[in-house]
Enzyme design. Structure first.
Site, mmCIF file in Angstrom:
data_model
loop_
_atom_site.group_PDB
_atom_site.id
_atom_site.type_symbol
_atom_site.label_atom_id
_atom_site.label_comp_id
_atom_site.label_asym_id
_atom_site.label_seq_id
_atom_site.Cartn_x
_atom_site.Cartn_y
_atom_site.Cartn_z
ATOM 1 N N HIS A 159 0.838 -1.201 0.000
ATOM 2 C CA HIS A 159 0.000 0.000 0.000
ATOM 3 C C HIS A 159 0.870 1.246 0.000
ATOM 4 O O HIS A 159 1.820 1.333 0.761
ATOM 5 C CB HIS A 159 -0.868 0.043 1.256
ATOM 6 C CG HIS A 159 -1.974 -0.946 1.263
ATOM 7 N ND1 HIS A 159 -1.780 -2.254 1.611
ATOM 8 C CD2 HIS A 159 -3.285 -0.823 0.955
ATOM 9 C CE1 HIS A 159 -2.938 -2.891 1.533
ATOM 10 N NE2 HIS A 159 -3.862 -2.050 1.132
ATOM 11 N N ASN A 205 8.244 -4.193 2.934
ATOM 12 C CA ASN A 205 6.881 -3.775 3.254
ATOM 13 C C ASN A 205 6.591 -3.938 4.746
ATOM 14 O O ASN A 205 6.004 -3.065 5.376
ATOM 15 C CB ASN A 205 5.910 -4.633 2.430
ATOM 16 C CG ASN A 205 4.513 -4.071 2.412
ATOM 17 O OD1 ASN A 205 4.219 -3.112 3.104
ATOM 18 N ND2 ASN A 205 3.658 -4.667 1.621
#
Lengths: 406, 406
Positions: free
Chosen positions: B157, B188
């Protein structure tokens, strides 16, 4: 008096507020109507996936939503969107600059028969122009001339230098950041040049020809990896392929609307034979758009467009190519360069032609003679050269004196 | 009567034309004045090369020139500019879509203390959301969920899923094309997550924190070649690095203007240790802008901005990381996954901590017990299982009858 005053005041305020409301509702009504038309148009082309106009918001987009969005953007990005593709508007082309790769995203030009007529009587020469970085793009985003030197690649014009009328326009087309990208020598000199020439030629038969050219970065065949070179200190990206999208507008008659045709061509940025038929390098607009990530001519209703150009050039050898080749040979200034040209033309299959062979022979003879002259002048001792010079001057003086004496 | 009529007519026409002229000159005057201010502002920051506002035309830009340019663009691009970076406006972020690479160009969000308060009492859960392609982007430009599967990369994201208030906003952040790009699992889960958390944390001390995140495609160190992977059938590009530009606005007091600070961070899209100090991954805005080819916050006067964030996080291990690690361990559903987690935490230096070791031990015990139960139930013959089930039901019935009988 006071009551009259208050009455006037209330009446005026009511009147004004009423008018503001009226204005708001009228605007709202107008925008919704326009949106309704847009939605109808979208529904019309729904079966064709290509005709989705992606710049338009998909839902009913009213004035209220528009204002809300502006406020929202102001909250998240108070100092404006990051600049990604600044557009530069020049006399003969419009370009979008890819500031990361330091080459154009796209360069658009338009041809018409009137422009072609104007070009015939122009007084611009490309010899007097020089390659410059775009002064309106900050230094860190602009390609320099030094980046291209010793890279083994040519500076390929997207909007060709032959389509400018005046000297200042011509200089525009030598603008490194907005109109030029690193292109293979053979690709630039042969197939790409032929494509440019052909585009100009077909504009005689059409009311308008709109051309968009630019780079593609495509993964190697059969691999899952995109790989491209960067050249120079400024790291100018070398595209793997180049594209040209050509949109033609037919002359409209009194009984029908204007007709549009559209076609896309993709040329690998590598040596490619000049006589490649255009059908072989034609691709569908759809696949080109997927590769470049652009949506061309977004306001055009594609259900009205024929997706193929009718006047494709014949695949046979064109007399134009022979002319170009002979001219290039005549401009050669060294035997080494001439040999390179010969090899190149051999590869392109141009050496079979008599005219090219003739030009090559003549130029070789001329350059050989020049070389011999140079050798003679190199080995002749300086004293002998001086003696010849002195004798010549004395003879001239004597002759002059004798002439005036008579 | 006739003379009066003609007089009125001439007077009116004169009056009207005079007013139109007046309107034109007023507009012209106004625009030039505004341009004068702009030029003055430009001159002010001229010593600083970074403050050249590249969206503004460099020359004096009057109404006449503006109209001329519009006409010129209409001649060359009658159906609008090619769409390169369509912008999508969502409740919690604004994103620019790179349709060629099928990932965002940039994703912008804004944090404030009021937003943080609202987030505390939210009722959205990320478990109920699923990854979808953006429905407002045509199919050929959009990444699909299948492209990411079996690629060995996580769906990273850009605007974190933890910054949305309602369920519909939360679903927005799972939008594949506008908010997600292929990111390394370790990057991430550790350093990028820490950066996101830190951004939220510092927004308590500031009036506003504006964050822009996105991908970078950078040549390998020491080579002249850019190389990146594409995954799936849709050929979604895997960036080599990720960036975050953070702009903070200080609370302004009655005696001074608001103060701005700005900093940029670049994280390689590869396993990187979570305890890397932020000073090490900080880069200058200038060099980031050269790499990404973007100009961030174009309307911001950079001579007013401090080019460094004052409240850098300490480099030591944060209790937050320990908490995240323990939580991740508790969510593990198989021994294989737990082993992978252990290896990962070993690399990040998190296994030295007592809490993490404890959580790992407990989860291992639990999963081992579950596995044993599974083995027992697998090897027990079906007839025995059935017998136990039947006996149990009969016993329950008898017990129930006995209870009601009493």
């Amino acid at each position: 008096m006071s009551s009259l005053h208050s009455f006037c005041h209330s009446f005026l305020s009511f009147f004004l507020s009423f008018h503001f409301l009226l204005l708001y509702f009228t605007m709202h009504r107008l925008l919704s109507t326009v949106n309704g038309w847009k939605m109808k148009m979208m529904k019309k082309g729904e079966s064709d996936a290509r005709s989705v106009p992606i710049q338009i918001q998909p839902k009913q987009y009213c004035l209220y939503q528009f204002l809300l969005d502006r406020l929202h953007i102001r909250r998240i990005l108070p100092f404006g969107f990051p600049t990604i593709c600044p557009v530069r508007i020049r006399k003969s082309y419009v370009a979008g600059v890819d500031m990361a790769k330091k080459i154009p995203f796209f360069v658009a030009e338009a041809y018409s028969s009137s422009l072609l007529k104007a070009l015939e009587s122009r007084n611009a020469s490309r010899n007097k122009c020089r390659f410059v970085a775009d002064p309106t793009v900050p230094d860190k985003y602009a390609a320099k001339n030094e980046d291209y030197l010793r890279s083994g690649l040519s500076r390929g014009h997207m909007a060709p230098a032959g389509a400018q009328k005046t000297m200042s326009e011509m200089q525009d087309s030598f603008n490194l950041t907005t109109n030029i990208l690193p292109q293979d020598f053979d690709c630039n000199a042969f197939l790409w040049r032929r494509l440019e020439h052909w585009t100009k030629e077909i504009s005689v038969n059409h009311q308008g020809v709109y051309v968009i050219s630019g780079p593609i970065f495509r993964p190697q065949e059969g691999t899952n990896c995109v790989e491209y070179q960067v050249i120079g200190k400024g790291r100018v990206a070398v595209p793997t392929h180049l594209f040209k999208v050509i949109l033609t507008k037919d002359k409209k008659s009194w009984y029908s609307r204007a007709k549009y045709s559209m076609a896309a061509y993709v040329v690998p940025n590598a040596p490619i034979v000049i006589s490649t038929p255009l059908n072989e390098i034609e691709v569908s607009i759809d696949s080109l758009e997927e590769q470049t990530g652009m949506y061309f001519h977004p306001k055009l209703d594609r259900s009205r467009v024929v997706m193929h150009l009718q006047d494709q050039e014949p695949a046979a050898m064109d007399p134009q190519h022979i002319e170009w080749a002979s001219k290039d040979i005549q401009y050669a200034r060294s035997l080494w360069f001439l040999k390179m040209l010969e090899e190149r033309y051999q590869r392109q299959g141009l050496m079979k032609d008599g005219t090219v062979q003739m030009a090559m022979k003549q130029q070789k003879k001329k350059l050989n003679w020049n070389a011999r002259k140079k050798v003679v002048s190199y080995f002749l001792p300086t004293s002998v050269k001086d003696a010849i010079y002195v004798c010549g001057s004395i003879a001239a003086c004597v002759a002059g004196g004798w002439y005036y004496g008579n």
